[in-house]
Scaffold this active site. Structure first.
Site, short mmCIF file in Angstrom:
data_model
loop_
_atom_site.label_atom_id
_atom_site.label_comp_id
_atom_site.label_asym_id
_atom_site.label_seq_id
_atom_site.Cartn_x
_atom_site.Cartn_y
_atom_site.Cartn_z
N SER A 1 0.76 -1.30 0.06
CA SER A 1 -0.06 0.13 -0.09
C SER A 1 0.95 1.16 -0.05
O SER A 1 2.15 1.08 0.02
CB SER A 1 -0.81 -0.10 1.26
OG SER A 1 -1.97 1.14 1.15
N GLU B 1 2.60 9.59 -11.24
CA GLU B 1 1.28 9.11 -11.77
C GLU B 1 0.01 9.42 -11.28
O GLU B 1 -0.11 9.88 -9.96
CB GLU B 1 1.43 7.44 -11.65
CG GLU B 1 2.95 6.97 -12.16
CD GLU B 1 3.21 5.41 -11.94
OE1 GLU B 1 2.05 4.93 -11.36
OE2 GLU B 1 4.15 4.92 -12.23
N LYS C 1 -3.25 8.77 -9.13
CA LYS C 1 -3.60 7.70 -8.13
C LYS C 1 -4.93 7.21 -8.42
O LYS C 1 -5.92 7.94 -7.94
CB LYS C 1 -3.77 7.93 -6.69
CG LYS C 1 -3.80 6.71 -5.76
CD LYS C 1 -3.12 7.24 -4.23
CE LYS C 1 -3.39 5.96 -3.30
NZ LYS C 1 -4.68 5.57 -3.15
N ASP D 1 -8.76 5.77 -8.46
CA ASP D 1 -9.20 5.13 -7.07
C ASP D 1 -10.28 4.10 -7.79
O ASP D 1 -11.33 4.10 -8.10
CB ASP D 1 -10.32 6.53 -6.60
CG ASP D 1 -10.84 6.11 -5.17
OD1 ASP D 1 -10.05 5.05 -4.75
OD2 ASP D 1 -11.57 6.89 -4.78
N TYR E 1 0.41 0.03 -13.90
CA TYR E 1 1.31 0.83 -13.59
C TYR E 1 2.66 -0.17 -12.67
O TYR E 1 3.49 0.80 -12.40
CB TYR E 1 0.85 1.86 -12.60
CG TYR E 1 -0.08 1.29 -11.53
CD1 TYR E 1 0.41 0.51 -10.34
CD2 TYR E 1 -1.49 1.39 -11.48
CE1 TYR E 1 -0.42 -0.02 -9.39
CE2 TYR E 1 -2.22 1.06 -10.42
CZ TYR E 1 -1.68 0.29 -9.36
OH TYR E 1 -2.49 -0.24 -8.64
N LYS F 1 -2.03 13.43 -1.50
CA LYS F 1 -3.48 13.37 -1.57
C LYS F 1 -3.91 14.69 -2.22
O LYS F 1 -3.53 15.74 -1.49
CB LYS F 1 -3.90 13.00 -0.07
CG LYS F 1 -3.87 11.49 0.04
CD LYS F 1 -4.99 10.78 -0.53
CE LYS F 1 -5.05 9.29 0.12
NZ LYS F 1 -6.30 8.64 -0.11
N CYS G 1 -48.58 14.14 -6.28
CA CYS G 1 -47.63 14.52 -7.31
C CYS G 1 -47.37 16.18 -6.64
O CYS G 1 -48.11 16.87 -6.83
CB CYS G 1 -47.96 14.32 -8.60
SG CYS G 1 -46.58 15.40 -9.72
N CYS H 1 -48.48 18.41 -10.02
CA CYS H 1 -49.99 18.49 -10.37
C CYS H 1 -50.96 17.81 -9.48
O CYS H 1 -52.01 18.00 -9.66
CB CYS H 1 -50.09 17.73 -11.71
SG CYS H 1 -50.02 15.83 -11.55
N CYS I 1 -46.25 9.37 -10.65
CA CYS I 1 -47.46 10.31 -11.11
C CYS I 1 -48.22 9.79 -12.14
O CYS I 1 -47.45 9.53 -13.49
CB CYS I 1 -46.87 11.73 -11.24
SG CYS I 1 -48.28 12.65 -11.92
N CYS J 1 -49.21 15.60 -16.60
CA CYS J 1 -48.60 16.43 -15.61
C CYS J 1 -47.53 17.39 -16.33
O CYS J 1 -46.63 16.91 -17.06
CB CYS J 1 -47.76 15.18 -14.67
SG CYS J 1 -46.75 15.86 -13.50
S1 IVH Z 1 1.78 1.63 -6.55
C1 IVH Z 1 4.17 0.12 -3.84
N1 IVH Z 1 0.67 3.39 -8.52
O1 IVH Z 1 -3.30 2.84 -4.56
C2 IVH Z 1 3.39 0.90 -4.46
N2 IVH Z 1 -0.50 2.12 -6.76
O2 IVH Z 1 -2.70 3.00 -1.57
C3 IVH Z 1 1.68 0.34 -4.40
N3 IVH Z 1 -3.06 2.82 -6.81
O3 IVH Z 1 -2.74 -0.49 -3.78
C4 IVH Z 1 1.16 0.48 -5.64
N4 IVH Z 1 -3.06 4.22 -8.74
O4 IVH Z 1 -4.48 0.34 -5.57
C5 IVH Z 1 0.20 2.39 -7.36
N5 IVH Z 1 -0.21 4.50 -10.12
C6 IVH Z 1 -0.50 4.00 -9.22
C7 IVH Z 1 -1.86 3.74 -8.43
C8 IVH Z 1 -1.79 2.86 -7.14
C9 IVH Z 1 -3.78 3.74 -7.76
C10 IVH Z 1 -3.66 2.26 -5.57
C11 IVH Z 1 -3.32 0.75 -5.59
C12 IVH Z 1 -2.72 0.65 -4.42
C13 IVH Z 1 -3.07 1.70 -3.59
C14 IVH Z 1 -2.09 2.25 -2.55
#
Ligand code: IVH
Length: 685
Positions: A81, A117, A119, A121, A232, A320, A414, A417, A432, A437
């Site tokens: 993570s 890059e 991130k 979601d 990635y 973030k 409604c 109307c 309705c 209407c």
């Molecule tokens: S690299 C060692 N690159 O973010 C690095 N993660 O909080 C681990 N994620 O589990 C992942 N975009 O689900 C990496 N360009 C990106 C990403 C990315 C989204 C997510 C991924 C990871 C989580 C980490």
């Protein structure tokens, strides 16, 4: 005051529960910012007293354990993570720490390159390729063991089934490719609207909808959702040398994986900060949800020396963005009436800034959505905005209730109307029933003029309301009489010669829209844009439609008894027939220019998908040949596809056909079928 040990135990419980809700149930219970706050507090307690840090602490793990619905897969390398940086100061501090470690190693001038890059979601996944072939795909799970979703991943467009390699190159023995699966924002909005209409719970955000879509037990259900992916990184590899993150991205791109084109490599931490800011700006413009930027130290040898602490590598950090959730007060729940008469509740909020925009209203879909979220008027609520998607109310902060909140009840009349509302048996949506209407008529006009239908620029909701109030517009056909009232329009407040002329020109242009869009614009229940096109394929003109019985309609792809009956009912009404004749007389397109489809051609009743280049035909010629043979050429493979024609360099459609068991033929066999030879037998089941 709890002791640090007590507080740490409490935090561990809160985080575990939130992880379970988020990763396993795909239904988050807390705001990201609250979750991050808990995590930071727990990390701080553990840093002060390492005895509090247990191997099972959520600070040492990623996400939640797998759900048990799919077979477990042990990742060849753990999926890590990322630690977070909020603001430039924390980014600079991260860089300083990395430098300090490198200095101790006598490598003070490094790191000297960074990759920035988006991130994404979405949902992290791992894809294993053996000898160049995709063999297994898994979710992240707890970072060590994930879930086997291979069949579902195969349905994702753009994911190669085989690695693309330079001529003569042999594939690596094993390579584990990593990326993020997501649902594009527009698809997310559509999916939720459809789920609300069908009475199903809606997804809280695109991430959860992607997770829900990927973790379907039936891959065919996944195939219905237009999931996408950005790759990635590379995890375990055998027979592949990659010296940097940038080289990894280039390798991925060349091997055929989707890699985001806006990823950059830079040399200083100041440039890193600029790139992060650029991503924050770009955020609203892209069609996927991003919640930050990921900064990675480029060189793999530096990455290896830095290693990881607990769950997060030291060589990467997530920058973030300002939160796209905010807390505010739910002032009221009001109800609007849609074009089909559906009563749709919406939230009236104390205006609040969410990710740079002020939010005052948010959709609530239907009364079940309000009930499921447990909302009361007067609640403090979490509001969320994802890219361009309409803001959503995530849920109430029940601990902040004062007792003054009141429950919400749907009105029994409604709001537009005053007709008593009805709830057809088996439906969640209250309606309705009054066809006259005013709200339904105005919404119907708005739909007719909208982008996907007749696309009449300048005929928006406000203008429609004014024209309706003035008695100028009550039917779609009145739109084509507006030019007769030019003087009246010009005299209306807020209208000038130019704007009226622009509007009238746009009305004129709308007459050129294809017959399928006219049909879609009518707003017949259950007839969306895709269905309208399918109906036009069997009823290529208004006359054919007027003459069609339910059986003929049901031949259209995706049209079952309910939809066919809805169309028939619409056409049975005298008023609607008059309307259609008025539209025809006004000069709208009521015929399709597609070649007619013979009822007894070699491909009658078959649906064909063409992928890759053919020698004897262009793509359009091939499609026309299918139609002339009585068949239907579509763009995407599904279980109802009869067969796929694979030409040179076929795309992901081939992989999808293989995964669904749809027969695949080459160009020579296709020519033979067009000449009258029997097409391949259709897939079973
Ligand atoms: S690299 C060692 N690159 O973010 C690095 N993660 O909080 C681990 N994620 O589990 C992942 N975009 O689900 C990496 N360009 C990106 C990403 C990315 C989204 C997510 C991924 C990871 C989580 C980490």
């Amino acid at each position: 005051m709890p002791t640090p040990a007590e507080r740490a135990a409490e935090l561990r419980e809160l985080i575990d529960a939130a992880n379970h809700a988020y990763y396993v149930l795909d239904q988050p219970t807390v705001d990201d910012a609250v979750y991050d706050g808990w995590m930071r507090e727990l990390q701080a307690l553990e840093a002060d007293d390492p005895a509090l840090q247990t191997p099972a602490s959520p600070t040492q793990r990623v996400g939640a354990a797998p759900s048990g619905r799919f077979p477990p897969v042990r990742h060849l390398r753990p999926m890590l993570s990322l630690a977070n940086a909020r603001g430039t100061d924390e980014l600079v501090a991260w860089h300083r720490r990395a430098r300090a470690v490198m200095e101790q190693e006598g490598l003070g001038s490094r790191p000297d390159r960074f990759v920035v890059e988006p991130k994404i979601d979405g949902l992290a996944i791992s894809l294993t390729y053996e000898d160049g072939r995709f063999v297994q795909g898994a979710t992240r799970g707890d970072g060590v063991v994930g879930e086997d979703v291979t069949a579902n991943l195969r349905t994702i467009a753009g994911l190669p089934d085989r690695l693309r390699l330079p001529d003569g190159a042999s594939p690596p023995r094993v390579v584990e490719v990593r990326g993020e699966v997501y649902l594009p924002l527009a698809a997310f909005a559509e999916l939720n609207a459809a789920r609300a209409e069908a009475g199903l719970p809606t997804f809280a955000n695109p991430r959860n909808s992607a997770a829900g879509s990927l973790r379907q037990l039936d891959p065919r259900a996944t195939a219905e959702r237009p999931l996408s992916i950005w790759c990635y990184s590379v995890g375990h590899r055998d027979g592949l040398e990659l010296a940097s993150q940038w080289a990894t991205l280039e390798w991925l791109r060349e091997a055929g994986f989707p890699v985001n084109p806006d990823i950059r490599v830079v040399e200083t931490i100041e440039q890193v900060a600029e790139e992060c800011a650029a991503w924050e700006e770009r955020r609203a413009a892209v069609d996927f949800d991003i919640d930050g930027a990921v900064v990675k130290i480029d060189a793999v040898d530096v990455q290896d020396r830095l290693g990881a602490v607990g769950r997060a590598p030291r060589w990467a950090i997530a920058y973030k963005f300002a939160p796209t959730t905010a807390t505010t007060t739910l002032l009221d729940i009001m109800v609007s009436v849609g074009r089909t008469g559906a009563l749709v509740p919406f939230a009236v909020l104390d205006p609040v800034s969410v990710g740079g925009a002020t939010v005052k209203l948010a959709t609530l879909h239907n009364q079940e959505d309000v009930a499921r979220k447990g909302l009361m008027i007067g609640d403090r609520v979490i509001v969320q905005r994802a890219g361009d998607v309409i803001p959503q109310v995530v849920g109430p902060l029940t601990q902040e209730r004062t007792g003054d909140e009141r429950p919400f009840a749907m009105p029994d009349r409604c709001p537009a109307c005053d007709t008593p509302v009805v709830q057809p048996p088996g439906e969640v949506q209250m309606r309705c029933p009054n066809r006259s209407c005013p709200a339904q008529i105005q919404q119907g006009l708005f739909h007719f003029a909208s982008r996907g239908a007749l696309d009449i620029e300048g005929l928006g909701e406000k203008t429609i309301r004014r024209f309706y109030d003035e008695g100028l517009l009550t039917s779609f056909a009145d739109i084509y009489d507006l030019h007769r009232h030019r003087d009246r329009l010009v005299a209306m407040e807020g209208f000038k010669d130019v704007s009226v002329d622009n509007l009238l020109a746009a009305v004129e242009r709308s007459k050129e829209r294809p017959w399928s869009r006219v049909l879609y614009g009518l707003g017949i229940r259950h007839v969306g844009d895709v269905t309208a096109e399918a109906v036009v394929a069997v009823c290529p003109s208004l006359d054919a439609l007027l003459a069609a019985d339910v059986e003929t309609l049901a031949q259209a792809e995706g049209v079952g008894p309910v939809v066919a009956e809805s169309i028939r009912e619409f056409l049975a009404s005298e008023d609607n027939r008059d309307l259609l004749e008025r539209l025809r007389a006004a000069g709208l397109t009521t015929e399709s220019d597609e070649p007619p489809r013979p009822a007894d051609g070699p491909l009658t009743g078959r649906t064909v998908v063409i992928t890759g280049g053919l020698e004897a035909f262009s793509r359009d010629e091939a499609k026309r040949a299918v139609a002339t043979a009585g068949g239907k050429a579509t763009g995407s493979v599904s279980r109802s596809t009869s067969f796929v024609v694979a030409g040179a360099e076929p795309g992901s459609k081939l992989a999808k056909a293989e995964s669904l068991g749809v027969p695949v033929i080459d160009e020579a066999a296709f020519l033979a079928v067009l000449a009258g030879e029997r097409p391949p037998p259709e897939r079973e089941g």
